[in-house]
Design an enzyme around this catalytic site. Structure first.
Site, PDB file in Angstrom:
ATOM      1  N   ALA A 122      37.294  50.073  39.954  1.00  0.00           N
ATOM      2  CA  ALA A 122      38.629  49.837  39.375  1.00  0.00           C
ATOM      3  C   ALA A 122      39.697  50.538  40.203  1.00  0.00           C
ATOM      4  O   ALA A 122      39.570  51.716  40.522  1.00  0.00           O
ATOM      5  CB  ALA A 122      38.683  50.347  37.935  1.00  0.00           C
ATOM      6  N   TYR A 174      48.216  53.098  49.498  1.00  0.00           N
ATOM      7  CA  TYR A 174      46.909  52.593  49.057  1.00  0.00           C
ATOM      8  C   TYR A 174      45.792  53.324  49.815  1.00  0.00           C
ATOM      9  O   TYR A 174      44.891  53.921  49.209  1.00  0.00           O
ATOM     10  CB  TYR A 174      46.833  51.074  49.295  1.00  0.00           C
ATOM     11  CG  TYR A 174      45.452  50.500  49.132  1.00  0.00           C
ATOM     12  CD1 TYR A 174      44.795  50.523  47.901  1.00  0.00           C
ATOM     13  CD2 TYR A 174      44.776  49.927  50.222  1.00  0.00           C
ATOM     14  CE1 TYR A 174      43.511  50.000  47.759  1.00  0.00           C
ATOM     15  CE2 TYR A 174      43.504  49.395  50.088  1.00  0.00           C
ATOM     16  CZ  TYR A 174      42.874  49.445  48.851  1.00  0.00           C
ATOM     17  OH  TYR A 174      41.599  48.926  48.724  1.00  0.00           O
TER      18      TYR A 174
HETATM   19  N1  LIG Z   1      38.782  42.839  48.020  1.00  0.00           N
HETATM   20  C1  LIG Z   1      38.761  43.489  49.165  1.00  0.00           C
HETATM   21  O1  LIG Z   1      38.803  42.872  50.261  1.00  0.00           O
HETATM   22  C2  LIG Z   1      38.642  44.996  49.188  1.00  0.00           C
HETATM   23  C3  LIG Z   1      38.610  45.638  50.439  1.00  0.00           C
HETATM   24  C4  LIG Z   1      38.481  47.010  50.482  1.00  0.00           C
HETATM   25  C5  LIG Z   1      38.369  47.742  49.297  1.00  0.00           C
HETATM   26  N2  LIG Z   1      38.427  47.102  48.101  1.00  0.00           N
HETATM   27  C6  LIG Z   1      38.306  47.913  46.872  1.00  0.00           C
HETATM   28  O2  LIG Z   1      37.303  47.328  46.071  1.00  0.00           O
HETATM   29  C7  LIG Z   1      37.604  47.548  44.692  1.00  0.00           C
HETATM   30  C8  LIG Z   1      37.515  46.253  43.929  1.00  0.00           C
HETATM   31  O3  LIG Z   1      38.430  45.335  44.476  1.00  0.00           O
HETATM   32  P1  LIG Z   1      38.498  43.826  43.977  1.00  0.00           P
HETATM   33  O4  LIG Z   1      38.854  43.015  45.155  1.00  0.00           O
HETATM   34  O5  LIG Z   1      37.309  43.497  43.183  1.00  0.00           O
HETATM   35  O6  LIG Z   1      39.785  43.903  43.045  1.00  0.00           O
HETATM   36  P2  LIG Z   1      40.031  43.269  41.581  1.00  0.00           P
HETATM   37  O7  LIG Z   1      41.483  43.443  41.304  1.00  0.00           O
HETATM   38  O8  LIG Z   1      39.441  41.924  41.491  1.00  0.00           O
HETATM   39  O9  LIG Z   1      39.192  44.243  40.671  1.00  0.00           O
HETATM   40  C9  LIG Z   1      39.676  45.509  40.252  1.00  0.00           C
HETATM   41  C10 LIG Z   1      39.386  45.626  38.766  1.00  0.00           C
HETATM   42  O10 LIG Z   1      39.841  46.914  38.325  1.00  0.00           O
HETATM   43  C11 LIG Z   1      40.516  46.731  37.082  1.00  0.00           C
HETATM   44  N3  LIG Z   1      41.493  47.822  36.946  1.00  0.00           N
HETATM   45  C12 LIG Z   1      42.592  48.018  37.718  1.00  0.00           C
HETATM   46  N4  LIG Z   1      43.232  49.126  37.295  1.00  0.00           N
HETATM   47  C13 LIG Z   1      42.514  49.630  36.259  1.00  0.00           C
HETATM   48  C14 LIG Z   1      42.663  50.779  35.424  1.00  0.00           C
HETATM   49  N5  LIG Z   1      43.694  51.626  35.556  1.00  0.00           N
HETATM   50  N6  LIG Z   1      41.735  51.003  34.454  1.00  0.00           N
HETATM   51  C15 LIG Z   1      40.692  50.145  34.289  1.00  0.00           C
HETATM   52  N7  LIG Z   1      40.508  49.045  35.050  1.00  0.00           N
HETATM   53  C16 LIG Z   1      41.410  48.804  36.020  1.00  0.00           C
HETATM   54  C17 LIG Z   1      41.159  45.363  37.164  1.00  0.00           C
HETATM   55  O11 LIG Z   1      41.426  44.823  35.879  1.00  0.00           O
HETATM   56  C18 LIG Z   1      40.114  44.580  37.929  1.00  0.00           C
HETATM   57  O12 LIG Z   1      39.187  43.954  37.069  1.00  0.00           O
HETATM   58  C19 LIG Z   1      38.971  48.213  44.659  1.00  0.00           C
HETATM   59  O13 LIG Z   1      38.764  49.596  44.493  1.00  0.00           O
HETATM   60  C20 LIG Z   1      39.562  47.910  46.017  1.00  0.00           C
HETATM   61  O14 LIG Z   1      40.444  48.933  46.412  1.00  0.00           O
HETATM   62  C21 LIG Z   1      38.558  45.738  48.027  1.00  0.00           C
END
Ligand SMILES: NC(=O)c1ccc[n+]([C@@H]2O[C@H](COP(=O)([O-])OP(=O)(O)OC[C@H]3O[C@@H](n4cnc5c(N)ncnc54)[C@H](O)[C@@H]3O)[C@@H](O)[C@H]2O)c1
Length: 325
Positions: A87, A155
């Site tokens: 999250a 970020y």
């Molecule tokens: N997608 C990418 O390419 C990528 C790349 C590098 C790192 N990341 C990291 O991977 C993780 C997941 O990313 P994702 O692409 O699945 O994003 P996403 O937005 O699909 O999933 C994040 C989830 O966290 C939940 N969330 C956000 N803030 C919250 C809070 N305060 N309390 C509870 N829940 C909360 C959201 O509702 C969502 O379901 C993140 O930490 C992101 O930084 C993603």
């Protein structure tokens, strides 16, 4: 039931794109899970899909990771022994104008979660970090975990600060923890779990094709063979497998590991291949100015993850794109 199957894993962000794929992988492996998500960006439909597919009721707590009482209750009620923490707020662009909020959710809340986890017998913690911790590398070589980190936006800064807290948690005898630095995550195990982000390249291509609008490439004058940025595109199913491997580890893990393929593809290459797979080779593609702070080339060194951890990505860029288009 094996001992590991008696353990309960709490997946924060489990209604999100990556978290739901990890939940899928853990359920397939027979692990007990509880999903903890505020649904700020996540979709309840992903959890419903997983429940249906695995023919089980998935424990779901709709709460914010900043809600200490709800988080503590979740750890106690489900006797959680391991946490996968996905999250987060994850838009680089948004983080430029909302630095305090990004630090609060991605860093301070993670720090408090780790303190609460320590008090309540949680021994495993797997943190979703990002290639953004490397910033804008001065050389065009693969990013190495032991090399410089220099985030250029709040970020990346918030994630790097949180990584230090994860390392601190891992220093407690008996604890096992790591930060996975994901590169650009693409692909899907099922259309129900697709990425719904409005800032990632593949969902943008999908959306533009659906609405018959041109696709824009930001920057065509970078010092790369075709002038567009090069990134390391890693399949979300590989990310999920890496988490399962870490969850099953009984020995200490490197404090941070890159999760990427070890080679890059240009934005133009990804768009061309996606359009070919989607059967839309003539879709309109425009170029606009590059965005400030976008590094020309970013790809992972995979030596550490392959040699120390024994993990290697299975999906090619084409496989990943075929899962989406
Ligand atoms: N997608 C990418 O390419 C990528 C790349 C590098 C790192 N990341 C990291 O991977 C993780 C997941 O990313 P994702 O692409 O699945 O994003 P996403 O937005 O699909 O999933 C994040 C989830 O966290 C939940 N969330 C956000 N803030 C919250 C809070 N305060 N309390 C509870 N829940 C909360 C959201 O509702 C969502 O379901 C993140 O930490 C992101 O930084 C993603």
């Amino acid at each position: 039931m094996s001992a590991s199957n008696n353990q309960c894993w709490l997946i924060t962000g489990g209604a999100g794109y990556i978290g739901s794929h990890i939940a899928d992988e853990f359920l397939t492996a027979g692990k007990n899970i509880v999903i903890y998500d505020s649904l700020y960006k996540g979709l309840k439909s992903r959890i419903d899909y997983l429940s249906k597919m695995h023919n089980t009721t998935i424990n779901f707590i709709e709460a914010d990771i900043r809600d200490e009482a709800a988080f503590t209750a979740a750890l106690k009620d489900f006797k959680v022994t391991g946490i996968v923490h996905t999250a987060a707020l994850k838009s680089v662009e948004e983080s430029m104008s909302k630095r305090d909020e990004y630090l609060e959710v991605n860093y301070h809340a993670t720090k408090r979660m780790l303190e609460i986890a320590k008090k309540h017998g949680v021994t495993h913690f797997i943190f979703s970090s990002t290639a953004a911790v490397y910033g804008n590398p001065s050389s065009f070589t693969a990013c190495e975990e032991a090399g410089p980190t220099n985030p250029i936006n709040p970020y990346g800064e918030s994630k790097l600060l949180a990584e230090a807290e994860v390392s601190n948690f891992a220093s407690v005898v008996g604890n096992i923890a790591t930060s996975f630095r994901f590169f650009n995550v693409i692909g899907t195990g099922n259309p129900e779990l697709l990425d719904n982000s409005t800032s990632n390249l593949v969902p943008i291509i999908q959306e533009k094709l659906k609405s018959h609008l041109p696709i824009t490439i930001f920057g065509s004058g970078y010092p790369t063979p075709d002038g567009t940025c090069i990134r390391d595109y890693v399949d979300v199913r590989d990310i999920a497998t890496a988490h399962l491997l870490a969850a099953n580890s009984n020995k200490q893990l490197p404090s941070a590991m890159n999760i990427g393929t070890g080679h890059g593809a240009s934005v133009k290459e990804v768009i061309d291949l996606a359009l070919q797979i989607a059967g839309e080779p003539n879709a309109q593609v425009l170029t606009a100015d590059g965005r400030s702070g976008d590094p020309a080339i970013l790809f992972a060194s995979v030596d550490l993850v392959e040699n120390s951890f024994g993990f290697k990505c299975r999906y090619s860029l084409e496989n990943s794109l075929r899962s989406v288009f």
